[in-house]
Design a protein around this motif. Structure first.
Motif, PDB file in Angstrom:
ATOM      1  N   VAL A  78     -17.875  30.616  78.608  1.00 44.46           N
ATOM      2  CA  VAL A  78     -18.387  29.584  79.504  1.00 44.46           C
ATOM      3  C   VAL A  78     -19.754  29.990  80.044  1.00 44.46           C
ATOM      4  CG1 VAL A  78     -17.976  28.394  81.683  1.00 44.46           C
ATOM      5  CG2 VAL A  78     -16.075  28.827  80.134  1.00 44.46           C
ATOM      6  N   ASN A  79     -20.686  29.046  80.072  1.00 50.02           N
ATOM      7  CA  ASN A  79     -22.063  29.174  80.573  1.00 50.02           C
ATOM      8  C   ASN A  79     -23.024  29.745  79.539  1.00 50.02           C
ATOM      9  OD1 ASN A  79     -23.818  28.639  82.803  1.00 50.02           O
ATOM     10  ND2 ASN A  79     -24.066  30.845  83.059  1.00 50.02           N
ATOM     11  N   ASP A  80     -22.526  30.114  78.351  1.00 47.56           N
ATOM     12  CA  ASP A  80     -23.424  30.622  77.311  1.00 47.56           C
ATOM     13  C   ASP A  80     -24.200  29.481  76.673  1.00 47.56           C
ATOM     14  OD1 ASP A  80     -22.559  33.163  77.749  1.00 47.56           O
ATOM     15  OD2 ASP A  80     -21.228  33.270  76.000  1.00 47.56           O
ATOM     16  N   LEU A  81     -25.461  29.788  76.305  1.00 47.58           N
ATOM     17  CA  LEU A  81     -26.262  28.851  75.519  1.00 47.58           C
ATOM     18  C   LEU A  81     -25.958  29.074  74.047  1.00 47.58           C
ATOM     19  CD1 LEU A  81     -29.760  28.827  77.268  1.00 47.58           C
ATOM     20  CD2 LEU A  81     -28.232  26.888  76.949  1.00 47.58           C
ATOM     21  N   VAL A  82     -25.737  27.980  73.318  1.00 49.68           N
ATOM     22  CA  VAL A  82     -25.319  28.063  71.923  1.00 49.68           C
ATOM     23  C   VAL A  82     -26.287  27.255  71.067  1.00 49.68           C
ATOM     24  CG1 VAL A  82     -23.452  27.623  70.301  1.00 49.68           C
ATOM     25  CG2 VAL A  82     -22.926  28.237  72.661  1.00 49.68           C
ATOM     26  N   PRO A  83     -26.857  27.854  70.016  1.00 48.65           N
ATOM     27  CA  PRO A  83     -27.711  27.071  69.108  1.00 48.65           C
ATOM     28  C   PRO A  83     -26.872  26.180  68.201  1.00 48.65           C
ATOM     29  CG  PRO A  83     -27.557  29.343  68.355  1.00 48.65           C
ATOM     30  CD  PRO A  83     -26.846  29.288  69.678  1.00 48.65           C
ATOM     31  N   GLU A  84     -27.469  25.116  67.722  1.00 50.27           N
ATOM     32  CA  GLU A  84     -26.762  24.194  66.832  1.00 50.27           C
ATOM     33  C   GLU A  84     -26.319  24.909  65.567  1.00 50.27           C
ATOM     34  OE1 GLU A  84     -27.457  19.897  64.547  1.00 50.27           O
ATOM     35  OE2 GLU A  84     -29.021  20.759  65.820  1.00 50.27           O
ATOM     36  N   GLY A  85     -25.073  24.671  65.173  1.00 42.92           N
ATOM     37  CA  GLY A  85     -24.531  25.259  63.959  1.00 42.92           C
ATOM     38  C   GLY A  85     -23.974  26.660  64.116  1.00 42.92           C
ATOM     39  N   ALA A  86     -24.094  27.262  65.292  1.00 45.98           N
ATOM     40  CA  ALA A  86     -23.578  28.618  65.507  1.00 45.98           C
ATOM     41  C   ALA A  86     -22.051  28.614  65.464  1.00 45.98           C
ATOM     42  CB  ALA A  86     -24.062  29.153  66.845  1.00 45.98           C
ATOM     43  N   PRO A  87     -21.430  29.671  64.886  1.00 43.69           N
ATOM     44  CA  PRO A  87     -19.962  29.748  64.861  1.00 43.69           C
ATOM     45  C   PRO A  87     -19.404  30.019  66.249  1.00 43.69           C
ATOM     46  CG  PRO A  87     -20.931  31.749  63.937  1.00 43.69           C
ATOM     47  CD  PRO A  87     -22.064  30.798  64.185  1.00 43.69           C
ATOM     48  N   LEU A  88     -18.644  29.078  66.773  1.00 41.26           N
ATOM     49  CA  LEU A  88     -18.080  29.225  68.114  1.00 41.26           C
ATOM     50  C   LEU A  88     -16.865  30.141  68.119  1.00 41.26           C
ATOM     51  CD1 LEU A  88     -18.290  25.494  69.250  1.00 41.26           C
ATOM     52  CD2 LEU A  88     -19.806  27.355  69.918  1.00 41.26           C
ATOM     53  N   LEU A  89     -15.965  29.922  67.154  1.00 39.27           N
ATOM     54  CA  LEU A  89     -14.779  30.777  67.052  1.00 39.27           C
ATOM     55  C   LEU A  89     -14.273  30.777  65.616  1.00 39.27           C
ATOM     56  CD1 LEU A  89     -12.205  28.621  66.935  1.00 39.27           C
ATOM     57  CD2 LEU A  89     -12.593  28.542  69.387  1.00 39.27           C
ATOM     58  N   GLU A  90     -13.403  31.764  65.317  1.00 36.57           N
ATOM     59  CA  GLU A  90     -12.862  31.921  63.966  1.00 36.57           C
ATOM     60  C   GLU A  90     -11.334  31.866  64.025  1.00 36.57           C
ATOM     61  OE1 GLU A  90     -14.425  35.356  62.032  1.00 36.57           O
ATOM     62  OE2 GLU A  90     -16.395  35.124  62.972  1.00 36.57           O
ATOM     63  N   SER A 161     -10.933  19.041  49.559  1.00 35.38           N
ATOM     64  CA  SER A 161     -10.130  19.097  50.784  1.00 35.38           C
ATOM     65  C   SER A 161      -9.748  20.533  51.127  1.00 35.38           C
ATOM     66  CB  SER A 161      -8.877  18.244  50.607  1.00 35.38           C
ATOM     67  OG  SER A 161      -8.046  18.332  51.739  1.00 35.38           O
ATOM     68  N   ALA A 162      -9.388  21.326  50.104  1.00 34.76           N
ATOM     69  CA  ALA A 162      -9.023  22.723  50.349  1.00 34.76           C
ATOM     70  C   ALA A 162     -10.221  23.518  50.866  1.00 34.76           C
ATOM     71  CB  ALA A 162      -8.486  23.346  49.057  1.00 34.76           C
ATOM     72  N   LYS A 163     -11.401  23.250  50.337  1.00 30.86           N
ATOM     73  CA  LYS A 163     -12.610  23.937  50.812  1.00 30.86           C
ATOM     74  C   LYS A 163     -12.904  23.566  52.261  1.00 30.86           C
ATOM     75  CE  LYS A 163     -15.006  24.561  46.392  1.00 30.86           C
ATOM     76  NZ  LYS A 163     -16.203  24.184  45.578  1.00 30.86           N
ATOM     77  N   GLU A 164     -12.713  22.287  52.610  1.00 31.10           N
ATOM     78  CA  GLU A 164     -12.930  21.857  53.979  1.00 31.10           C
ATOM     79  C   GLU A 164     -11.957  22.539  54.929  1.00 31.10           C
ATOM     80  OE1 GLU A 164     -15.253  19.782  55.521  1.00 31.10           O
ATOM     81  OE2 GLU A 164     -16.236  20.240  53.621  1.00 31.10           O
ATOM     82  N   ASN A 165     -10.695  22.695  54.466  1.00 36.99           N
ATOM     83  CA  ASN A 165      -9.721  23.387  55.307  1.00 36.99           C
ATOM     84  C   ASN A 165     -10.138  24.833  55.573  1.00 36.99           C
ATOM     85  OD1 ASN A 165      -7.914  21.292  55.781  1.00 36.99           O
ATOM     86  ND2 ASN A 165      -6.789  21.659  53.875  1.00 36.99           N
ATOM     87  N   VAL A 166     -10.734  25.460  54.573  1.00 42.35           N
ATOM     88  CA  VAL A 166     -11.237  26.820  54.768  1.00 42.35           C
ATOM     89  C   VAL A 166     -12.418  26.800  55.738  1.00 42.35           C
ATOM     90  CG1 VAL A 166     -12.344  28.786  53.637  1.00 42.35           C
ATOM     91  CG2 VAL A 166     -10.419  27.635  52.530  1.00 42.35           C
ATOM     92  N   ASN A 167     -13.306  25.807  55.584  1.00 38.96           N
ATOM     93  CA  ASN A 167     -14.461  25.704  56.495  1.00 38.96           C
ATOM     94  C   ASN A 167     -14.014  25.453  57.923  1.00 38.96           C
ATOM     95  OD1 ASN A 167     -16.239  26.071  54.375  1.00 38.96           O
ATOM     96  ND2 ASN A 167     -16.504  23.872  54.002  1.00 38.96           N
ATOM     97  N   TYR A 168     -12.890  24.740  58.094  1.00 39.13           N
ATOM     98  CA  TYR A 168     -12.404  24.434  59.443  1.00 39.13           C
ATOM     99  C   TYR A 168     -11.938  25.684  60.187  1.00 39.13           C
ATOM    100  CZ  TYR A 168     -12.424  19.495  58.133  1.00 39.13           C
ATOM    101  OH  TYR A 168     -12.793  18.238  57.743  1.00 39.13           O
ATOM    102  N   THR A 169     -11.755  26.796  59.478  1.00 37.87           N
ATOM    103  CA  THR A 169     -11.334  28.028  60.152  1.00 37.87           C
ATOM    104  C   THR A 169     -12.489  28.667  60.918  1.00 37.87           C
ATOM    105  OG1 THR A 169     -11.799  29.379  58.186  1.00 37.87           O
ATOM    106  CG2 THR A 169      -9.564  28.451  58.418  1.00 37.87           C
ATOM    107  N   ILE A 170     -13.706  28.205  60.680  1.00 36.91           N
ATOM    108  CA  ILE A 170     -14.861  28.613  61.486  1.00 36.91           C
ATOM    109  C   ILE A 170     -15.387  27.359  62.178  1.00 36.91           C
ATOM    110  CG2 ILE A 170     -17.192  29.566  61.476  1.00 36.91           C
ATOM    111  CD1 ILE A 170     -16.452  31.214  59.068  1.00 36.91           C
TER     112      ILE A 170
END
Length: 363
Positions: A78-90, A161-170
């Motif tokens: 909370v309160n951190d500045l985040v650039p666009e496209g940065a990985p928020l969580l894994e 769809s399987a690739k998107e599911n993998v991408n959704y993990t980040i």
């Protein structure tokens, strides 16, 4: 004793005022001191209605899980500045990775079967006109070729769809901004649709304030507006004036878009909005031209070849961006000065000169 001292100070102050007035009426414009004068002139000044404006985000969002799994890492708080496209969580990706591998294998199998079916179809197509292949066999080869081609298309879709599911993990940031809430912790198991992090875009914000109904005509004529805090001025011409009111007092809501590329504004802070409501004529003099001692407020005004001490009544002061001429503090003169009067610009220096001149005459 205190009363006696105060009386002596009051007497000294009155004597000093009388002496200053006497000296001012006794010395001519031809005195040795070089005099810098200004000409009093009536100017148009805009009156402003000061309103409280609250800064709000224009774009805000809560990112949610698009797959299930356990959180491996949270990269921002909370309160951190985040650039666009940065990985928020894994999120763990074993299940998703297995699904990707299965989709890739299925695609390879479908492509192999399609290759065989297409080859057989081409052979049968060449032999059928010669009568070597029956019509039933030709129809079957045609059907197999079409179905195998469709199977390849379906396998490719499942692979995407399987690739998107993998991408959704980040989970990535949808825009540059500041994190305002964290809904999960590292190590938690999450499910599809669960909220993860909230935030707002910092590059563009808006200031929201409410204008009383009696100023709706002034608001309608408003093309741009100035807003300020204790440190900075902001100007914008992107003004959204509501044509209805949801407030109990029937005031009009106004939203002003503000660029915040330097990140000087924060959501939730308050600004002062200056709404121009009227234009008046007034005389303003620099503060240096005003001489004040005790209850006396005066200027030194030219009359003939002399400068006389003239008592004045003052109004408001203007500084900084409120001024139409420069950054020096200006004081409104309500009475005692008229258009065209010549006024000494540095009253304090002039009084010191008069006192020194009088002392020299006495010696």
């Amino acid at each position: 004793m205190h009363s006696s001292t105060q009386s002596s100070l009051n007497l000294l102050s009155r004597n000093f005022i009388l002496l200053s007035a006497y000296l001012a009426s006794s010395f001519s414009f031809a005195a040795e001191m070089p005099l810098e004068t200004i000409t009093a002139k009536s100017t148009s000044q805009t009156q402003y209605l000061q309103l409280d404006a609250k800064v709000e985000p224009i774009t805000s969002a809560t990112v949610s899980a698009q797959t299930s799994g356990r959180i491996l890492a949270i990269n921002y708080d909370v309160n951190d500045l985040v650039p666009e496209g940065a990985p928020l969580l894994e999120i763990t990706s074993k299940e998703q990775g297995a699904g990707l591998a299965a989709a890739e294998a299925e695609l390879a199998k479908a492509q192999a079967q399609n290759f065989e079916a297409q080859a057989q179809f081409e052979r049968y197509k060449a032999l059928f006109p010669k009568g070597a292949i029956s019509k039933g066999a030709m129809d079957e080869a045609t059907s197999n070729a079409k179905s195998s081609a469709q199977a390849v298309s379906a396998a490719k879709a499942r692979l995407i769809s399987a690739k998107e599911n993998v991408n959704y993990t980040i989970v990535s940031a949808p825009f540059s901004g500041r994190v305002t809430a964290k809904w999960v912790e590292q190590g938690e198991t999450i499910s599809y649709g669960q909220p993860l992090l909230s935030g707002y875009a910092t590059d563009k914000l808006r200031a929201v304030f409410y204008v009383p109904q009696q100023y709706r005509q002034q608001l309608a004529a408003l093309d741009s507006i100035n807003l300020s805090d204790d440190y900075q001025q902001y100007q914008s011409d992107k003004i959204n004036k509501f044509n209805f009111s949801t407030q109990a007092d029937q005031s009009i809501e106004v939203r002003v878009q503000l660029d915040n590329l330097q990140d000087t504004l924060q959501a939730g802070q308050w600004l002062k909005a200056a709404l121009p409501i009227a234009t008046t004529e007034a005389i303003y003099l620099p503060k240096s031209a005003i001489f004040q001692v005790g209850e006396l407020t005066a200027v030194y005004r030219k009359q003939g070849d002399k400068y006389l001490q003239t008592q004045v009544r003052l109004g408001k002061q203007l500084t900084g961006n409120q001024l139409t001429t420069g950054q020096v503090t200006q004081v409104e003169v309500l009475s005692g000065v008229m258009d065209g009067d010549n006024i000494i610009n540095d009253a304090a220096s002039y009084v010191l000169f008069l006192n020194q001149a009088h002392a020299n005459q006495a010696n």
